[in-house]
Write a protein that holds these residues in place. Structure first.
Motif, PDB file in Angstrom:
ATOM      1  N   ALA A 103     -16.029  -3.022  -2.667  1.00 34.49           N
ATOM      2  CA  ALA A 103     -15.227  -2.308  -3.661  1.00 34.49           C
ATOM      3  C   ALA A 103     -13.755  -2.277  -3.260  1.00 34.49           C
ATOM      4  O   ALA A 103     -12.855  -2.453  -4.089  1.00 34.49           O
ATOM      5  N   ILE A 104     -13.501  -2.075  -1.961  1.00 36.62           N
ATOM      6  CA  ILE A 104     -12.109  -2.035  -1.503  1.00 36.62           C
ATOM      7  C   ILE A 104     -11.496  -3.432  -1.545  1.00 36.62           C
ATOM      8  O   ILE A 104     -10.334  -3.610  -1.941  1.00 36.62           O
ATOM      9  N   ALA A 105     -12.283  -4.450  -1.177  1.00 35.00           N
ATOM     10  CA  ALA A 105     -11.781  -5.823  -1.250  1.00 35.00           C
ATOM     11  C   ALA A 105     -11.416  -6.197  -2.680  1.00 35.00           C
ATOM     12  O   ALA A 105     -10.409  -6.872  -2.925  1.00 35.00           O
ATOM     13  N   ALA A 106     -12.216  -5.724  -3.629  1.00 30.52           N
ATOM     14  CA  ALA A 106     -11.930  -6.014  -5.039  1.00 30.52           C
ATOM     15  C   ALA A 106     -10.616  -5.382  -5.468  1.00 30.52           C
ATOM     16  O   ALA A 106      -9.874  -5.945  -6.289  1.00 30.52           O
ATOM     17  N   LEU A 107     -10.305  -4.212  -4.937  1.00 34.28           N
ATOM     18  CA  LEU A 107      -9.033  -3.571  -5.256  1.00 34.28           C
ATOM     19  C   LEU A 107      -7.858  -4.431  -4.784  1.00 34.28           C
ATOM     20  O   LEU A 107      -6.858  -4.597  -5.493  1.00 34.28           O
ATOM     21  N   PHE A 108      -7.968  -4.950  -3.564  1.00 36.10           N
ATOM     22  CA  PHE A 108      -6.905  -5.822  -3.063  1.00 36.10           C
ATOM     23  C   PHE A 108      -6.774  -7.069  -3.937  1.00 36.10           C
ATOM     24  O   PHE A 108      -5.674  -7.498  -4.279  1.00 36.10           O
ATOM     25  N   ASP A 109      -7.930  -7.679  -4.292  1.00 31.95           N
ATOM     26  CA  ASP A 109      -7.899  -8.902  -5.095  1.00 31.95           C
ATOM     27  C   ASP A 109      -7.249  -8.660  -6.454  1.00 31.95           C
ATOM     28  O   ASP A 109      -6.579  -9.547  -7.014  1.00 31.95           O
ATOM     29  N   ASP A 110      -7.433  -7.449  -6.999  1.00 35.67           N
ATOM     30  CA  ASP A 110      -6.898  -7.127  -8.323  1.00 35.67           C
ATOM     31  C   ASP A 110      -5.463  -6.612  -8.258  1.00 35.67           C
ATOM     32  O   ASP A 110      -4.844  -6.328  -9.275  1.00 35.67           O
ATOM     33  N   GLY A 111      -4.939  -6.493  -7.045  1.00 36.96           N
ATOM     34  CA  GLY A 111      -3.585  -5.957  -6.916  1.00 36.96           C
ATOM     35  C   GLY A 111      -3.501  -4.492  -7.260  1.00 36.96           C
ATOM     36  O   GLY A 111      -2.441  -3.999  -7.651  1.00 36.96           O
ATOM     37  N   PHE A 112      -4.631  -3.774  -7.128  1.00 34.85           N
ATOM     38  CA  PHE A 112      -4.684  -2.340  -7.421  1.00 34.85           C
ATOM     39  C   PHE A 112      -4.230  -2.028  -8.837  1.00 34.85           C
ATOM     40  O   PHE A 112      -3.681  -0.959  -9.117  1.00 34.85           O
ATOM     41  N   GLY A 113      -4.462  -2.985  -9.740  1.00 39.87           N
ATOM     42  CA  GLY A 113      -4.091  -2.775 -11.132  1.00 39.87           C
ATOM     43  C   GLY A 113      -2.608  -2.861 -11.406  1.00 39.87           C
ATOM     44  O   GLY A 113      -2.146  -2.579 -12.511  1.00 39.87           O
ATOM     45  N   ILE A 147       0.856  -1.196   0.000  1.00 41.09           N
ATOM     46  CA  ILE A 147       0.000   0.000   0.000  1.00 41.09           C
ATOM     47  C   ILE A 147       0.883   1.235   0.000  1.00 41.09           C
ATOM     48  O   ILE A 147       1.278   1.756   1.047  1.00 41.09           O
ATOM     49  N   HIS A 148       1.216   1.683  -1.206  1.00 43.29           N
ATOM     50  CA  HIS A 148       1.920   2.959  -1.359  1.00 43.29           C
ATOM     51  C   HIS A 148       0.897   4.005  -1.777  1.00 43.29           C
ATOM     52  O   HIS A 148      -0.315   3.825  -1.591  1.00 43.29           O
ATOM     53  N   ALA A 149       1.357   5.135  -2.336  1.00 46.09           N
ATOM     54  CA  ALA A 149       0.452   6.271  -2.553  1.00 46.09           C
ATOM     55  C   ALA A 149      -0.704   5.942  -3.488  1.00 46.09           C
ATOM     56  O   ALA A 149      -1.858   6.283  -3.212  1.00 46.09           O
ATOM     57  N   ARG A 150      -0.408   5.282  -4.615  1.00 49.49           N
ATOM     58  CA  ARG A 150      -1.484   5.046  -5.579  1.00 49.49           C
ATOM     59  C   ARG A 150      -2.553   4.108  -5.033  1.00 49.49           C
ATOM     60  O   ARG A 150      -3.746   4.407  -5.107  1.00 49.49           O
ATOM     61  N   PRO A 151      -2.204   2.932  -4.474  1.00 52.07           N
ATOM     62  CA  PRO A 151      -3.247   2.097  -3.872  1.00 52.07           C
ATOM     63  C   PRO A 151      -4.010   2.812  -2.765  1.00 52.07           C
ATOM     64  O   PRO A 151      -5.229   2.646  -2.638  1.00 52.07           O
ATOM     65  N   ALA A 152      -3.303   3.609  -1.946  1.00 51.43           N
ATOM     66  CA  ALA A 152      -3.986   4.340  -0.883  1.00 51.43           C
ATOM     67  C   ALA A 152      -5.017   5.292  -1.457  1.00 51.43           C
ATOM     68  O   ALA A 152      -6.114   5.453  -0.915  1.00 51.43           O
ATOM     69  N   ALA A 153      -4.658   5.943  -2.565  1.00 51.27           N
ATOM     70  CA  ALA A 153      -5.608   6.861  -3.205  1.00 51.27           C
ATOM     71  C   ALA A 153      -6.824   6.104  -3.730  1.00 51.27           C
ATOM     72  O   ALA A 153      -7.972   6.576  -3.621  1.00 51.27           O
TER      73      ALA A 153
END
Length: 839
Positions: free
Chosen positions: A253-263, A192-198
Motif C-alpha cells: 500500500a505504501i509502495a503504491a502511494l510512492f508510485d502514484d506520486g501521493f496523488g 515527502i512533506h506533511a500530506r504524503p507523510a500523513a
C-alpha cells in the motif's frame, strides 16, 4: 483511540489549524475538538481569548469515545484555561497537556491519533513536530541558534519523560524477526512533506513499516509523521521500505502511494493545472460497510436515526473542446446572461419562502448568480475564445473557487456557494434538472459530499432528520442552517459519500459520529444519552431535605449559563479569570465591573467568591515569580499576599463594592490555606473590607486535619477535592499517567473529607464541595454522607447529580460513606458504596 483538543485565542486560527490537520487524515479515525475564542461581543464580533468551560466541555465530549485526550494550546492564557479545565471537567479520562507548537503539533497529533497511537505516542509526535522544520532551517540557511533554542525550549518539569521529542529518543535496535524489503523512488514534485507523510502513516495500518533514505540516510517509522518529515526525502530520492514477514499488504500500500506520486502527480506524468473536476463522471466511491463508525465534526447538536438519502447526481464538467463559431458567439454569450437571471430569480423566490438564516443565505446566493463581473468575464470568454456558454461559466467559477480555497478557513467554506450557483447556471443553460434534495415522504438522513445553501435551506419544514457531509466546517452554510433548523449535523466525515442509499444511519451531532446499521438497542441508548437530565432548581434528598446544588463559574457568561440551568447559586467563582491575558493587575474599578457581572446573575442567592488563585498550574505574570523550583508547593493562592499584599487588599475592596451594588449574598474564601494563622489573618482582612461571610478552601491535608480549629475563625469551608487529592497522594493532578492516584475515591482523601465533615457538624458550620468530585453522580451521595452540606459543579452536571441524590435518603448516603471509608483502595470504595446504596 486518543482524542485531541485544540485551545486557541482565535476561532479562525483554531478552525484553520483543524481544517489543515483533518485534510491529512482520510480514514475518519481522528477525534478532534476546537475550544477557541471567548464568544462574541454585542455586535457579533469574535472576542479573542479562551474559555476553560469550553475546554472542559471538549474534553468531556471526547471522553465518551476516547481512551485519553491530548490538549494543545497556542499561547498565554490558553495554557491557564486548559489547566483550569481539568478542574471543571466531569470525566476521568487521562488527559495530557502538550508543550508542543500549536499548528505543527496539532497536525502531528491528529495523524498519530488517527493511526491508533497511544496517548504517550500521540504526545511524543506532537512534541517532535518542529524537528523537521528546525533541521531544514539549520541545514539550508544561517540560523540564530540561540533564537531557535529559545523558541522551542520548554521547562523540563512541563514535559513528561514519555513525551520527549522523537528526535531525542535513542535509535531502536534492529528487529530480530525476518523482514521483507522493497525499494521505491520519490516521484512527486515536493517530496515527502506533511500530506504524503500523513498518507504513509495511514497506510501503515499499525504495521511495523520502516523507511530509509538511500544511500545511508536516516530511518523512520511509517507511523511517525515527525520522523518521516525528518527524512528530508525529495523528488528522485530512493527509499527502502521494510516490514516483518506477514505485513506485505501494508508494504504494498505504501509502495503504491510512492508510485502514484501521493496523488500530486509524478515526474513522468505532470498534473493538469485545471482546478475543476474531471470531465468524465466521478470515480465510484468505495462503499462503507455496515457497522462502520465514521467520525467528523459535530456542528449541530442532537441525535437522529433514519435511512440515508443521497443528493441527485452533480452537473458534469462541460466539454472544453467545443468551439463556438464566430457568427454564433454573440447569441451564445446572451445565453449566459439569461441563465444567470433565471437562476437568481429562482433563488430569490426560495429566499422569500424561507426565514431566518436560510433566507439570508439564499439572498446572498442570488447575488452571486447575478454578479455582473461573472457575467462579463464568462461572456468575454465566449466572444473572444469561442467557449460554450456552459464552459465559460465553468471556467470563470473555477478561477473564483481557486481564489477562495487558497485563503483557507472560513473564506474557503464559501466555495460550496460558488459551486452551487455554477451548477445551477450550467444546468439552466443545458436544460438539465438542477441537482439537489429529492422529495420524499419518509424521514431521512441527508448524506452528501457537501451541501449548497439552496439544498440546505430546502430542508426547512421537510422530512430531513439529520445531515452528514464529507466536507464542510463549523461556519459553513450547512452548519449554520442545520443549527437554525434544529437538525443534528456532522460535517467533515471522511468516507460519508460511500454510505449506500437506504442504509440505516445513526447521527450524533454532539459527538460528531455517524454509525451505520446500528441495532435498536444502540439507537435507544444513544437517544437516551443525548437527553439532557432536567434540573428544577432545587437539590434535595428522597426525604425532602435540602441539599443545595451550586455552580462553578469563571465570569459573567458562565454565571448566566449557570442561572439558566437552574443552579441555586455559585459555590465557586474563580476570580482569576478576570485577570487573564494581562501583564498587570486590573484596577479596582475593572474588578468591580467584572464581579458585578457574575453577581447580577444570582440576585438574592449565594455566590461564593474565591480570591485570586494564581501560581502553580495557573501562573500570572504580575503575581508569580518567573521560576520556582516546585511551584505546586510554592507561592500560590493566598501566599501571593506575602509578596504583594496590595493585590489581596484591592480584590477584597472590589468584592465589597460589587456586593454592595448587587443583591446577591456574597461569601468570600481564600485558596491554599495550610495553617490556622493564615485563616485568621485572611478572615480579619476580609471583614475589615466589609465582607461578612468568610471561609477558606480545604485543599491541603493540614487544613483538613485542622478543620475544627479553622471553624473557630471562619464561617464555612469548601473542599477543593482536586488539589486535596493531589497533595494527599503527592501526585501531580495534571500528569495523566498518575490518574489512578489523583482519584477522589482514594480512601485517604475520603477520610480527610470525613474529618472535615465531622468538624463541620460539631461546629454547625457549612461544608461545601467545589472540586470536580462534586459533579460526579456516583460520588455525590458519599460526599453528602461524609458531611457535605452543598455541592458545586459545572452546570451540565446539575441534573445528573440532582437525580442521583433525589433517589436516596440521608441514611443511604451515610451508609454509602461508611462503606467507602472502610475500603482499602479506590476501586473497593466505589464498589462498596454502590453495594450500600443498592441495599
Amino acid at each position: 483511540m486518543i482524542g485531541v483538543v485544540a485551545v486557541s485565542h482565535s476561532a479562525r486560527l483554531g478552525e484553520a489549524a483543524l481544517e489543515l490537520a483533518l485534510q491529512m487524515v482520510h480514514g475518519g479515525g481522528a477525534q478532534v475538538r476546537v475550544a477557541a475564542g471567548a464568544g462574541a461581543d454585542a455586535d457579533g464580533t469574535p472576542i479573542l481569548g479562551t474559555d476553560a468551560v469550553s475546554v472542559a466541555s471538549a474534553i468531556d465530549d471526547l471522553a465518551t469515545e476516547c481512551d485519553g485526550v491530548l490538549v494543545l494550546m497556542d499561547l498565554g492564557s490558553a495554557v491557564m484555561s486548559a489547566e483550569l479545565a481539568l478542574e471543571l471537567r466531569t470525566s476521568d479520562v487521562p488527559v495530557r497537556l502538550a508543550p508542543a507548537p500549536f499548528v505543527e503539533g496539532l497536525l502531528a497529533a491528529v495523524i498519530a491519533a488517527a493511526a491508533g497511537g497511544s496517548l504517550g505516542v500521540v504526545a511524543t509526535e506532537a512534541a517532535a513536530a518542529l524537528d523537521a522544520k528546525t533541521g531544514q532551517l539549520q541545514g539550508d540557511a544561517p540560523v540564530d541558534t540561540a533564537s531557535v533554542e529559545t523558541a522551542t525550549a520548554v521547562p523540563s518539569s512541563a514535559v513528561p519523560a514519555s513525551a520527549a521529542p522523537a528526535s531525542a529518543a535513542p535509535a531502536s535496535s534492529p528487529p530480530e524477526e525476518p523482514r521483507i524489503t522493497r525499494r521505491v523512488r520519490v516521484r512527486n514534485p515536493l517530496g515527502i512533506h506533511a500530506r504524503p507523510a500523513a498518507l504513509i502513516a495511514e497506510a501503515s495500518a499499525g504495521a511495523d513499516v520502516r523507511l530509509r533514505r538511500l544511500p545511508g540516510g536516516p530511518e523512520a517509522s511509517a507511523a511517525s509523521l515527525s520522523r518521516l518529515l525528518v527524512l528530508g526525502a525529495r523528488r528522485g530520492d530512493e527509499i527502502e521500505l521494510s516490514a516483518p514477514d506477514g505485513d506485505e499488504q501494508a508494504l504494498a500500500a505504501i509502495a503504491a502511494l510512492f508510485d502514484d506520486g501521493f496523488g500530486e502527480g509524478v515526474d513522468d506524468a505532470p498534473t493538469s493545472a485545471h482546478s475543476g473536476p474531471p470531465a468524465a463522471a466521478p470515480a465510484a466511491v468505495p462503499a462503507v460497510a455496515p457497522g462502520t463508525l465514521l467520525r467528523g465534526r459535530g456542528v449541530s447538536a442532537g441525535v437522529a436515526a433514519a435511512f440515508a438519502l443521497t443528493l441527485a447526481p452533480p452537473v458534469l464538467e462541460p466539454d472544453a473542446a467545443t468551439v463556438i463559431a464566430e457568427d454564433e458567439r454573440e447569441a451564445e454569450a446572451s445565453r449566459i446572461r439569461q441563465a444567470c437571471v433565471a437562476v437568481a430569480a429562482d433563488l430569490r423566490s426560495r429566499a422569500a419562502a424561507s426565514s431566518g438564516e436560510a433566507r439570508g443565505i439564499l439572498e446572498a446566493s442570488a447575488l452571486l448568480a447575478s454578479d455582473p463581473d461573472v457575467v462579463a468575464e464568462a461572456s468575454a470568454l465566449t466572444r473572444d475564445a469561442g467557449r460554450s456558454a456552459a464552459r465559460a461559466i465553468w471556467e470563470v467559477a473555477a478561477a473564483h473557487l481557486q481564489a477562495l480555497e487558497s485563503l483557507g478557513g472560513r473564506t474557503a467554506e464559501r466555495a460550496a456557494d460558488v459551486r452551487d450557483v455554477r451548477d445551477r447556471v450550467v444546468a439552466e443553460i443545458l436544460g438539465l434538472a438542477v441537482p439537489g434534495v429529492p422529495q420524499v415522504t419518509e424521514p431521512f438522513v441527508l448524506v452528501a459530499h457537501d451541501l449548497s445553501p439552496a439544498d440546505t435551506a430546502a430542508l426547512q419544514g421537510g422530512r430531513c432528520a439529520a445531515i452528514v457531509t464529507e466536507q464542510g466546517g463549523p461556519t459553513s452554510h450547512t452548519a449554520i442552517i442545520a443549527r437554525s433548523l434544529g437538525l443534528p449535523a456532522v460535517v467533515g466525515a471522511r468516507g460519508a459519500t460511500g454510505i449506500a442509499a437506504g442504509t440505516l444511519v445513526l447521527v450524533d451531532g454532539d459527538r460528531g459520529t455517524v454509525e451505520l446499521e446500528p441495532t435498536r438497542e444502540r439507537i435507544a441508548a444513544a437517544t437516551h444519552a443525548a437527553t439532557v437530565t432536567p434540573f428544577d432548581g432545587r437539590g434535595r434528598l428522597a426525604d425532602g431535605s435540602s441539599l443545595p446544588l451550586l455552580a462553578n463559574v469563571g465570569h459573567a457568561t458562565d454565571a448566566r449559563t449557570a442561572a439558566a440551568a437552574g443552579a441555586e447559586g455559585v459555590g465557586l467563582f474563580r476570580t482569576e479569570f478576570c485577570f487573564l491575558d494581562r501583564t498587570d493587575a486590573p484596577t479596582v474599578a475593572e474588578q468591580v465591573a467584572a464581579y458585578r457581572g457574575v453577581l447580577a446573575a444570582f440576585p438574592g442567592r449565594k455566590v461564593v467568591v474565591r480570591t485570586l488563585d494564581a501560581g502553580s498550574d495557573k501562573p500570572l505574570p504580575f503575581a508569580n515569580a518567573d521560576h520556582e523550583q516546585n511551584p505546586a508547593l510554592g507561592v500560590r493562592g493566598l501566599r501571593i499576599a506575602r509578596r504583594n499584599p496590595q493585590l489581596l487588599d484591592d480584590q477584597l475592596r472590589a468584592l465589597a463594592e460589587a456586593a454592595s451594588a448587587e443583591s446577591a449574598h456574597v461569601e468570600v474564601m481564600a485558596p491554599m490555606i495550610a495553617t490556622v494563622e493564615e485563616a485568621r489573618e485572611f478572615a480579619a482582612a476580609a471583614r475589615a473590607a466589609g465582607l461578612e461571610r468568610v471561609g477558606v478552601m480545604i485543599e491541603t491535608p493540614s487544613a483538613a486535619i485542622l478543620a475544627a480549629e479553622m471553624f473557630e475563625v471562619v464561617d464555612f469551608v469548601s473542599l477543593g477535592t482536586n488539589d486535596l487529592t493531589q497533595y494527599t497522594l503527592a501526585a501531580d493532578r495534571l500528569l495523566g499517567e498518575l490518574g489512578d492516584l489523583t482519584d477522589p475515591w482514594q480512601p485517604a482523601v475520603l477520610r480527610l473529607i470525613a474529618a472535615v465533615g465531622s468538624a463541620g457538624r460539631a461546629a454547625n458550620r457549612a461544608v461545601g464541595v467545589c472540586g470536580e468530585a462534586g459533579g460526579d453522580p456516583a460520588l455525590a451521595p458519599v460526599l453528602v454522607g461524609l458531611g457535605a452540606t452543598s455541592l458545586s459543579m459545572t452546570p451540565r452536571s446539575l441534573g445528573r447529580v440532582a437525580a442521583a441524590l433525589g433517589a436516596l435518603t440521608p441514611q443511604q448516603c451515610r451508609a454509602a460513606a461508611e462503606a467507602a471509608l472502610a475500603a482499602a483502595t479506590a476501586a473497593e470504595a466505589r464498589a462498596a458504596a454502590a453495594v450500600a446504596i443498592a441495599r
